[in-house]
Motif scaffolding. Structure first.
Motif, short mmCIF file in Angstrom:
data_model
loop_
_atom_site.label_atom_id
_atom_site.label_comp_id
_atom_site.label_asym_id
_atom_site.label_seq_id
_atom_site.Cartn_x
_atom_site.Cartn_y
_atom_site.Cartn_z
N PHE A 1 45.96 48.89 52.84
CA PHE A 1 47.49 48.06 52.07
C PHE A 1 47.40 46.70 51.53
N GLY A 2 46.02 45.84 52.29
CA GLY A 2 46.03 44.89 52.22
C GLY A 2 45.27 45.33 50.47
N ILE A 3 44.24 45.55 50.54
CA ILE A 3 43.39 46.39 49.19
C ILE A 3 44.43 46.68 48.57
N ILE A 4 45.13 47.35 48.62
CA ILE A 4 46.15 47.80 47.32
C ILE A 4 47.46 46.34 47.12
N ARG A 5 47.53 46.17 47.76
CA ARG A 5 48.01 44.60 47.55
C ARG A 5 47.26 43.46 46.44
N LYS A 6 45.85 43.70 47.30
CA LYS A 6 45.40 42.61 46.40
C LYS A 6 44.32 43.29 44.92
N LEU A 7 45.00 44.80 44.93
CA LEU A 7 44.47 45.04 43.11
C LEU A 7 46.06 45.07 42.64
N LYS A 8 47.02 45.11 42.89
CA LYS A 8 48.06 44.87 42.75
C LYS A 8 48.51 43.82 41.76
N SER A 9 48.14 42.53 42.78
CA SER A 9 48.30 40.96 42.54
C SER A 9 47.06 41.29 40.59
N ASP A 10 46.13 41.52 41.17
CA ASP A 10 45.22 41.83 39.96
C ASP A 10 45.69 42.60 38.61
N GLY A 11 46.69 42.83 38.67
CA GLY A 11 46.82 43.54 37.15
C GLY A 11 46.58 44.79 37.89
N ILE A 12 45.80 45.51 38.23
CA ILE A 12 45.55 47.63 38.88
C ILE A 12 46.92 47.72 39.08
N SER A 13 46.60 48.77 38.19
CA SER A 13 48.47 49.91 38.31
C SER A 13 48.13 51.16 39.87
N ILE A 14 48.63 51.04 40.55
CA ILE A 14 48.08 52.54 41.97
C ILE A 14 49.25 53.53 41.74
N LEU A 15 48.45 55.11 41.64
CA LEU A 15 49.56 55.76 41.91
C LEU A 15 48.89 55.93 43.35
N PHE A 16 50.09 55.84 44.11
CA PHE A 16 49.70 56.76 45.49
C PHE A 16 50.51 57.71 45.40
N ILE A 17 49.51 58.69 46.74
CA ILE A 17 50.38 60.11 47.12
C ILE A 17 50.10 60.17 48.03
#
Length: 505
Positions: free
Chosen positions: A182-198
């Protein structure tokens, strides 16, 4: 100027023979957004993802990615466009090194020879950026599932993805590893990367997502801000309920007491089952309610002896047992109608007669000699008793309707005079008339003193047929419902964690 959404899927439809998997579905993800896609089995999630990642071709509709019309044509074209997918089952090669897995198919070369020094350096840098310091020359398979999942994320970052699809990425991770992810997901989000999470885990969805889209039966239910949606509302939207109690006169539940027949205590199995307690009385119909991934099917397989468990114990008639294989469960009088009747149930090219009698050959044979007349008599008896619609007993079972296939599987077990019948989604994919007949058979078995463990995603089916309902979530008991407590509203509240009792996960 870039639009608000990185991907927009409009009016997407997809049909398979006899099934509409998606019916004019709209789906969109904002830039730098974590968007959860939710729905039960058969909702259409997998089909939508497979269209997005180029595995399936849509029948109709339009997709735009980065404000341009996008027609996915295989995994390679999707990756080139800037979309990566990380699946529940790691799709990397365990025999290759970590570095090789990160850059497989996109090898860094110098004068047409792989530049191993740069490959290692870049791989190490990507992983350090994710907080992971490991030897990238080691085979991927020498590391655990959590690190393998992080390597998959590093690979997604290495191809400069703008959208990362994560399909059940936490299924093999423990709680601490989930926090890292989840820490990685938040970092990706802060870098402007979108996440589709299932994910089937409600806690995770509410913790990490910004928005939630719900599908049901191939149709869009709606898109919602996560912060504005309660767990109860989400569960209601997924299962199609409206959080109201069902009228008492259609409820089978009663306060009648039953003599205990089977008891499972503190059953644990990996992360799937985390301390389940389930008891079943003689002639009692006990329902297991929960969302996809709650541990219902996993428990049924353990109880029958298909799968092993780590801890806990099971007693039958007060005597402790440990089934090593299904034949042990059968000897104890257990029967199992599995969730996927086409794969685990019927033998498609064999006749109805052979499918019914295959589990009771000892009744129709002696010294290896099959008495065909006895076999035919048993088949005819149950074809009549269960009202199986077939031209004759020799008809191939694959040519019957789903409801009649299900009744033939049930007949197979009833031939053996079982004491407990485990039924996993017994009415899925069958018409209303056949569904009612199956439900009548459930109550008939209970009336004859046969115990039934009923698993169903349809809450009204559980409410109609069960004397008691055990609500489970994430492999643990949430609440036991009996008598007047049995209602759709109470099931939904228990799954969502509102007012739950028991070993809440």
């Amino acid at each position: 100027m870039a639009g608000e959404y990185i991907i927009e899927m409009r009016n997407i439809s997809k049909r398979f023979p006899g099934v509409t998997a998606l019916d004019k579905v709209d789906f969109r993800i904002g830039r730098g957004e974590v968007h959860a896609l939710m729905g039960e089995n058969g909702a259409g999630k997998s089909t939508l993802i497979k269209i997005l990642t180029g595995i399936y071709k849509k029948d109709s509709g339009e997709i735009s990615f980065e404000d341009r019309i996008f027609d996915p044509d295989g995994a390679a074209s999707v990756q080139r466009a800037g979309i990566s997918a990380i699946y529940q089952e790691i799709s990397l090669i365990p025999q290759l090194s970590v570095a090789e897995n990160i850059f497989i198919g996109r090898e860094i070369k110098k004068r047409n020879v792989i530049d191993w020094k740069t490959t290692r350096m870049k791989s190490s840098g990507l992983l350090r950026g994710l907080g992971l310091d490991i030897d990238v020359d080691m085979p991927l398979g020498s590391y655990g599932a959590a690190i393998q999942q992080m390597v998959a994320v590093a690979r997604a970052i290495s191809i400069e993805s703008r959208l990362v699809v994560m399909d059940e990425p936490t299924s093999s991770l423990d709680d601490d590893e989930v926090k890292i992810l989840f820490g990685i997901i938040r970092k990706l989000k802060s870098d402007g990367i979108s996440i589709l999470f299932i994910s089937h885990r409600l806690n995770e969805v509410f913790e990490i997502s910004d928005k939630i889209t719900v599908l049901k039966d191939g149709q869009l239910v709606g898109e919602y801000d996560t912060a504005a949606l309660s767990r109860e509302e989400l569960v209601s939207k997924m299962v199609g309920g409206d959080a109201r109690s069902i009228i008492a006169d259609i409820r089978a539940g009663s306060d009648k007491s039953y003599e205990e027949f089977v008891k499972a205590e503190n059953i644990k199995s990996g992360r799937c089952i985390r301390g389940l307690d389930i008891s079943i009385g003689r002639g009692e119909v006990v329902g297991l309610a929960g969302l996809l991934g709650s541990g219902r099917t996993e428990f049924a397989r353990i109880l029958f002896g298909v799968d092993k468990y780590d801890n806990g114990h099971i007693t039958v008639n007060g005597r402790q047992v440990r089934f090593k294989m299904p034949k042990d469960g059968i000897k104890a009088g257990f029967a199992f109608c599995s969730e996927d009747r086409k794969i685990d149930g019927i033998i498609p090219h064999m006749s109805v007669k052979d499918n019914i009698s295959i589990a009771s050959l000892n009744q129709v044979s002696r010294f290896g000699v099959l008495f065909k007349s006895k076999q035919a008599n048993i088949a005819d008896q149950y074809i009549s008793k269960l009202k199986i619609k077939t031209p004759d007993r020799e008809h191939a079972i694959m040519n019957l309707s789903g409801g009649n296939q299900q009744k033939a599987i049930l007949a197979r077990w009833l031939c053996m005079k079982p004491r407990l019948v485990i039924m996993d989604e017994p009415t899925r994919g069958i018409d209303v008339g056949a569904k009612r007949e199956i439900e009548d058979l459930i109550r008939q078995m209970a009336g004859e003193g046969i115990s039934v463990l009923l698993i169903s995603s349809e809450f009204d089916e559980l409410i109609r047929n069960c004397d008691r309902i055990e609500v489970i979530r994430d492999g643990a008991n949430m609440k036991t419902l009996t008598g007047d407590e049995i209602s759709e509203n109470n099931i939904i509240r228990a799954i969502a964690g509102s007012g739950a009792t028991g070993n809440e996960a």
